[in-house]
Every structure is written in C-alpha cells, then in structure tokens.
Design a protein around this motif. Structure first.
Motif, PDB file in Angstrom:
ATOM      1  N   ARG A 157     -25.655 -37.967 -28.515  1.00 30.07           N
ATOM      2  CA  ARG A 157     -26.152 -36.713 -27.942  1.00 30.07           C
ATOM      3  C   ARG A 157     -27.468 -36.899 -27.197  1.00 30.07           C
ATOM      4  NH1 ARG A 157     -23.253 -32.348 -28.882  1.00 30.07           N
ATOM      5  NH2 ARG A 157     -21.839 -32.268 -30.677  1.00 30.07           N
ATOM      6  N   LYS A 158     -28.131 -38.040 -27.398  1.00 32.64           N
ATOM      7  CA  LYS A 158     -29.401 -38.282 -26.716  1.00 32.64           C
ATOM      8  C   LYS A 158     -29.198 -38.595 -25.235  1.00 32.64           C
ATOM      9  CE  LYS A 158     -31.886 -39.946 -30.805  1.00 32.64           C
ATOM     10  NZ  LYS A 158     -32.623 -41.083 -31.408  1.00 32.64           N
ATOM     11  N   PHE A 159     -28.025 -39.128 -24.884  1.00 34.62           N
ATOM     12  CA  PHE A 159     -27.824 -39.518 -23.488  1.00 34.62           C
ATOM     13  C   PHE A 159     -26.561 -38.931 -22.861  1.00 34.62           C
ATOM     14  CE2 PHE A 159     -26.324 -42.808 -26.374  1.00 34.62           C
ATOM     15  CZ  PHE A 159     -25.042 -43.038 -25.955  1.00 34.62           C
ATOM     16  N   ILE A 160     -25.826 -38.101 -23.603  1.00 37.15           N
ATOM     17  CA  ILE A 160     -24.650 -37.440 -23.039  1.00 37.15           C
ATOM     18  C   ILE A 160     -24.758 -35.950 -23.300  1.00 37.15           C
ATOM     19  CG2 ILE A 160     -22.131 -37.288 -23.058  1.00 37.15           C
ATOM     20  CD1 ILE A 160     -22.081 -40.148 -24.149  1.00 37.15           C
ATOM     21  N   LYS A 161     -24.792 -35.176 -22.243  1.00 37.35           N
ATOM     22  CA  LYS A 161     -24.935 -33.733 -22.388  1.00 37.35           C
ATOM     23  C   LYS A 161     -23.612 -33.098 -22.800  1.00 37.35           C
ATOM     24  CE  LYS A 161     -28.563 -33.456 -18.858  1.00 37.35           C
ATOM     25  NZ  LYS A 161     -28.933 -32.892 -17.536  1.00 37.35           N
ATOM     26  N   ASN A 162     -23.724 -31.973 -23.494  1.00 40.39           N
ATOM     27  CA  ASN A 162     -22.522 -31.287 -23.961  1.00 40.39           C
ATOM     28  C   ASN A 162     -21.653 -30.833 -22.794  1.00 40.39           C
ATOM     29  OD1 ASN A 162     -21.005 -30.174 -26.258  1.00 40.39           O
ATOM     30  ND2 ASN A 162     -21.472 -28.211 -25.325  1.00 40.39           N
ATOM     31  N   ASP A 163     -22.286 -30.396 -21.694  1.00 37.95           N
ATOM     32  CA  ASP A 163     -21.508 -29.959 -20.526  1.00 37.95           C
ATOM     33  C   ASP A 163     -20.682 -31.100 -19.951  1.00 37.95           C
ATOM     34  OD1 ASP A 163     -22.340 -27.369 -20.671  1.00 37.95           O
ATOM     35  OD2 ASP A 163     -23.856 -27.518 -19.101  1.00 37.95           O
ATOM     36  N   GLU A 164     -21.217 -32.329 -20.014  1.00 40.73           N
ATOM     37  CA  GLU A 164     -20.470 -33.487 -19.522  1.00 40.73           C
ATOM     38  C   GLU A 164     -19.238 -33.747 -20.388  1.00 40.73           C
ATOM     39  OE1 GLU A 164     -23.801 -36.369 -17.495  1.00 40.73           O
ATOM     40  OE2 GLU A 164     -23.743 -36.272 -19.672  1.00 40.73           O
ATOM     41  N   ILE A 165     -19.385 -33.550 -21.687  1.00 39.33           N
ATOM     42  CA  ILE A 165     -18.253 -33.735 -22.602  1.00 39.33           C
ATOM     43  C   ILE A 165     -17.192 -32.675 -22.341  1.00 39.33           C
ATOM     44  CG2 ILE A 165     -17.543 -33.829 -25.023  1.00 39.33           C
ATOM     45  CD1 ILE A 165     -20.387 -34.743 -25.697  1.00 39.33           C
ATOM     46  N   LYS A 166     -17.618 -31.443 -22.129  1.00 36.89           N
ATOM     47  CA  LYS A 166     -16.683 -30.361 -21.834  1.00 36.89           C
ATOM     48  C   LYS A 166     -15.926 -30.641 -20.542  1.00 36.89           C
ATOM     49  CE  LYS A 166     -18.461 -26.223 -22.068  1.00 36.89           C
ATOM     50  NZ  LYS A 166     -19.468 -25.136 -21.993  1.00 36.89           N
ATOM     51  N   GLN A 167     -16.650 -31.089 -19.509  1.00 38.44           N
ATOM     52  CA  GLN A 167     -16.005 -31.396 -18.236  1.00 38.44           C
ATOM     53  C   GLN A 167     -15.022 -32.547 -18.374  1.00 38.44           C
ATOM     54  OE1 GLN A 167     -19.485 -32.105 -15.912  1.00 38.44           O
ATOM     55  NE2 GLN A 167     -19.995 -29.936 -15.712  1.00 38.44           N
ATOM     56  N   ALA A 168     -15.394 -33.557 -19.185  1.00 37.81           N
ATOM     57  CA  ALA A 168     -14.493 -34.693 -19.411  1.00 37.81           C
ATOM     58  C   ALA A 168     -13.218 -34.241 -20.121  1.00 37.81           C
ATOM     59  CB  ALA A 168     -15.202 -35.766 -20.236  1.00 37.81           C
ATOM     60  N   ALA A 169     -13.368 -33.370 -21.118  1.00 37.82           N
ATOM     61  CA  ALA A 169     -12.195 -32.868 -21.854  1.00 37.82           C
ATOM     62  C   ALA A 169     -11.281 -32.078 -20.925  1.00 37.82           C
ATOM     63  CB  ALA A 169     -12.654 -31.989 -23.018  1.00 37.82           C
ATOM     64  N   LEU A 170     -11.864 -31.234 -20.095  1.00 38.04           N
ATOM     65  CA  LEU A 170     -11.055 -30.436 -19.167  1.00 38.04           C
ATOM     66  C   LEU A 170     -10.357 -31.330 -18.157  1.00 38.04           C
ATOM     67  CD1 LEU A 170     -10.111 -27.698 -18.219  1.00 38.04           C
ATOM     68  CD2 LEU A 170     -12.174 -27.511 -16.823  1.00 38.04           C
ATOM     69  N   ARG A 171     -11.081 -32.317 -17.649  1.00 42.77           N
ATOM     70  CA  ARG A 171     -10.456 -33.218 -16.662  1.00 42.77           C
ATOM     71  C   ARG A 171      -9.294 -33.985 -17.290  1.00 42.77           C
ATOM     72  NH1 ARG A 171     -11.389 -35.672 -11.736  1.00 42.77           N
ATOM     73  NH2 ARG A 171     -10.450 -37.734 -11.547  1.00 42.77           N
ATOM     74  N   ARG A 172      -9.469 -34.474 -18.496  1.00 39.01           N
ATOM     75  CA  ARG A 172      -8.379 -35.182 -19.168  1.00 39.01           C
ATOM     76  C   ARG A 172      -7.132 -34.305 -19.259  1.00 39.01           C
ATOM     77  NH1 ARG A 172     -10.260 -38.482 -24.562  1.00 39.01           N
ATOM     78  NH2 ARG A 172     -11.486 -40.105 -23.570  1.00 39.01           N
ATOM     79  N   LEU A 173      -7.339 -33.068 -19.672  1.00 35.78           N
ATOM     80  CA  LEU A 173      -6.203 -32.162 -19.856  1.00 35.78           C
ATOM     81  C   LEU A 173      -5.552 -31.809 -18.526  1.00 35.78           C
ATOM     82  CD1 LEU A 173      -7.740 -29.851 -22.593  1.00 35.78           C
ATOM     83  CD2 LEU A 173      -5.884 -31.501 -22.893  1.00 35.78           C
ATOM     84  N   VAL A 174      -6.362 -31.619 -17.494  1.00 28.24           N
ATOM     85  CA  VAL A 174      -5.812 -31.311 -16.169  1.00 28.24           C
ATOM     86  C   VAL A 174      -5.000 -32.497 -15.652  1.00 28.24           C
ATOM     87  CG1 VAL A 174      -6.402 -30.898 -13.748  1.00 28.24           C
ATOM     88  CG2 VAL A 174      -7.562 -29.604 -15.548  1.00 28.24           C
ATOM     89  N   VAL A 175      -5.563 -33.698 -15.776  1.00 27.29           N
ATOM     90  CA  VAL A 175      -4.860 -34.900 -15.296  1.00 27.29           C
ATOM     91  C   VAL A 175      -3.581 -35.111 -16.091  1.00 27.29           C
ATOM     92  CG1 VAL A 175      -4.996 -37.417 -15.112  1.00 27.29           C
ATOM     93  CG2 VAL A 175      -6.939 -36.014 -14.418  1.00 27.29           C
ATOM     94  N   ARG A 176      -3.647 -34.917 -17.399  1.00 24.36           N
ATOM     95  CA  ARG A 176      -2.452 -35.073 -18.224  1.00 24.36           C
ATOM     96  C   ARG A 176      -1.368 -34.100 -17.775  1.00 24.36           C
ATOM     97  NH1 ARG A 176      -1.124 -37.431 -23.056  1.00 24.36           N
ATOM     98  NH2 ARG A 176       0.549 -36.472 -24.251  1.00 24.36           N
TER      99      ARG A 176
END
Length: 436
Positions: free
Chosen positions: A77-96
C-alpha cells in the motif's frame, strides 16, 4: 467425466471467485477508454451489453490484493494506490469479457472432457500424482462453490487459452534479427580511456568540518542502550484525563521519546514490569488516577574522539570525488589508454563502474562518456563497433525465446487494444468511485 466427478461431491452454495491468471498482462494500466455513465444498480460496467456485477468486481479486487500481499507483504500500500488496484481489477474483467465474447463469436468451444481433464490436472487437487476427490471437495467447500460453478470458471479459462493460443503462436524470429540482437547484448568493443582515480587528488579536512559533520549526522554514530521502564500518572480530573489522552496517543504512535515531556518516573512496580515484557506500553485506570507505563531504549552516542578518523575518511572521499569529477568534465585532451575487446561483464570486472555501462555499448564510435567508478571517474570512448567472433548456441536459444516472448506480449497487447477500440464499454462511475 464431469458427471463422474460430480457424483462424489455434495452441492455447495455458489461463490463469486475467478481464475484470472491465464490472461493477466500488464496489471497497472490506467483505465479510461469508453468510460461513460451507463450501467446502474449492482453492475460496475457493461461490455458490449454484458454486465460485470459488483460481486464479480469485488472478487477480482480481492484476488489482486491477495497477489500483492503474497509478493510484497502489507507494504504494497506504500507504493500502489487503491485507485490503481480498482482500475486493474476492472481492466482484467473487461478484457476477460472481451476474450470470452471473441471465443463465442468465433464458435470456439470446450468439451466437458477437456474441462474435467483440466480440473484433474490442477496441482492443488493432486495427492501423490493422482486426482483427489477429498482435496477437490475441501477446495470447493472453502470457497462456498458448487462443482458446476467451478467447472464454468475452468471452461472460461480454457476458452480464453484457445483464443490466446492463436495470438501466441504467430511470432517468429529471423536469423538476421537474432544475430543483431545477440551482437547488441553480447558483442565486444574496444575503448580509449583516461582514468581519474581518487588517490591522485590530495585533499584535506579541517577539524571544524569534522565537528559539523558529527553534529549533522549524529544518528549515524548512535547505538541502543539498555531498556528502562518508566511510568506516568495522571489525576482523574478533566485536565488530567486530557493530558493522559495526549500521552496515550503518543505511546500508541510509538514515539516514546516524546513521553519524557511529561516527566515520567522510573517504574518500580514488579507486576507492571512483568506485564511490560510482552507489550511496549500499558495504559490503566484506577479509582483515583490514570497510569501509563512504557519501556524505552535510550540511545547512546559514540564520542567524537572515537569516530573522528571515520568522519575524516568519509569527508576526504567526498572531496576527492568532487575533484575527480571536476577534472573529468574539464578534460579535453587525448585519451591515452586503450582496452582490448571487452563485453559488458569484462568491462565491469576491469573498471568496476557503479552502473552497468549500457550507454557505452550503444553509443556510436568516438562519443565520449564520463563514468563513475568505484575508485573515481573515467572518460571512455568506443573505438570500434560491436563485434562477435562466435555465436554461442545456448545463448542464441535463450535469446530466441526472449524475443518470441516479447513478440507474443506485443501481439497480445495489440490484440486486446483492438478489442477495446471496437468495444462499447460503459462504466457505472458513481458505483465505481464508491468502492473502497
């Protein structure tokens, strides 16, 4: 085969879990394309009209969090923002979703036999090399899954793998590009050079400079002393409770040195000392007072007389480095020395640069570069182009695998980007922003 497996299992409630590893590309990409207000209710987004539910999203978000914890611990959490994790999760699901839609459009199917075979070969379900119904049942129970729901997930993964196999099987490598890249990686070249070693620069350090360094960097010469126990007491008055609250917050933050502003006394209560052996501090309340007991490691500092020679050596090195760098930057004469043919590893072994000299091996002949070395600075100028006398077969094979892997990744990214450009993706921005 699927029916055979199902006969040995009870039905479990449907979970929301996904296997995403088969199509994970670059995780941390900023999502933005096609982001318009659209879905409502419990759908986070729609992809060409097919919804991505909130529960799907939360599941994928949790998967990423678990992956990050495994790789980096809680420090992620010190170097990865929560918004980046949310965007990554959404992108994974969209691509899938897009890959599954592609499989459907192309008429790609997966048989029940293939699904069952894939499940039986999952290492987590193996016991001495044989599929274990017991392990499979335990896995499903832990995730509150039915056999059918897990089979559907595996089927989707196999469909995606079939789509990606078409993309991944296309790259090839020509002999020309393989040898060109081999030369770039493993080629040798000659250099002209001049060194500016630290020993050539006579510098001095004054006592005043040593004293100033000691004052500014005193913590470098500290060490922890013995642990001592202290206690603070506060009367049960409005003012006393206010001060006790301040002390408690300081203790909870771990800044125990600040508690000495409250004038603590040495702790003599044996029972409290015993309690403090397992805790950094104790906060208690009695009928008449509030009590905060804490332990503190007092720092001890090495005296200046003991570290003077160490500081002098550090300051002399710093001054000599500045002089060496100044001399290298101002030097305009000929470079008197010449190397034999060296590859990167040989260059590092001979001159000990602080960084691998990539720039020297990619620069044109005649270009001068100043390089920081372990013992000073050097000016280097390539005298020849990169040269390879013999192509190592094992290195060539590994390099070929590397090139193909890079081409596959590029093909995959281009393929996904094409799908995204053609897709209609609508995001429920209000719901997406509200997800913590």
């Amino acid at each position: 085969m699927l029916s055979k497996i199902r006969k040995n299992l009870r039905a479990f409630s449907l979970p929301l879990w996904i296997v995403a590893a088969s199509f994970v590309g670059t995780i941390f990409l900023v999502w933005g394309r096609g982001s318009v207000l659209g879905p409502s209710g419990t759908e986070v987004a729609t992809v060409n009209g097919e919804g991505i539910s909130l529960v799907e999203f939360n599941r994928e978000y949790s998967n990423i969090i678990n992956d990050l914890r495994t790789k980096f611990g809680e420090n992620y959490r010190k170097f990865i923002k929560n918004d980046e994790i949310k965007q990554a999760a959404l992108r994974r699901l969209v691509v899938r979703k897009l890959l599954l839609q592609t499989a459907k459009d192309e008429g790609i199917q997966v048989s029940d036999w293939a699904v069952a075979r894939a499940i039986e070969e999952i290492p987590a379900f193996q016991d001495n090399g044989t599929f274990s119904i017991k392990l499979y049942r335990s896995f499903l129970r832990a995730r509150h899954m039915t056999p059918k729901s897990f089979e559907n997930i595996v089927r989707e993964d196999l469909l995606i793998n079939k789509v990606l196999s078409v993309v991944n099987n296309s790259p090839s490598v020509t002999e020309f590009e393989l040898k060109k890249l081999y030369t770039s990686f493993f080629g040798k070249r000659k250099f002209k050079y001049k060194l500016f070693p630290l020993k050539d620069f006579n510098v001095s350090v004054s006592d005043k400079e040593i004293e100033e360094y000691y004052k500014k960097n005193r913590e470098e010469f500290s060490k922890e002393g013995e642990v001592s126990n202290f206690v603070l007491t506060f009367p049960k008055t409005a003012e006393g409770e206010k001060e006790a609250q301040k002390a408690f917050e300081i203790a909870r933050s771990g800044k125990f040195s600040q508690l000495f502003n409250f004038n603590p006394k040495p702790l003599k209560d044996k029972n409290l000392e015993k309690e403090l052996q397992k805790k950094p501090f104790i906060f208690k309340s009695s009928d008449r007072e509030l009590l905060l007991a804490f332990k503190y490691k007092k720092k001890e500092y090495r005296p200046l007389s003991e570290v003077k020679n160490e500081i002098e050596a550090v300051l002399k090195t710093e001054k000599a480095l500045k002089e060496a760098e100044r001399a290298a930057k101002s030097y305009k004469g000929e470079l008197p020395n010449e190397t034999e043919f060296l590859d990167r590893a040989e260059f590092v072994k001979k001159f000990k640069p602080l960084e691998i000299p990539e720039g020297l091996y990619s620069s044109p002949v005649g270009v001068r570069k100043i390089v920081r070395l372990e013992n000073g600075f050097g000016i280097f100028s390539p005298e020849t182009d990169l040269k390879v006398n013999k192509f190592d077969k094992e290195k060539m094979e590994k390099l070929k695998e590397f090139i193909i892997a890079q081409k596959r990744e590029t093909n995959y990214q281009n393929f996904v980007n094409l799908l995204l450009q053609r897709a209609t993706v609508k995001i429920n921005e209000k719901l997406f922003r509200s997800i913590k």
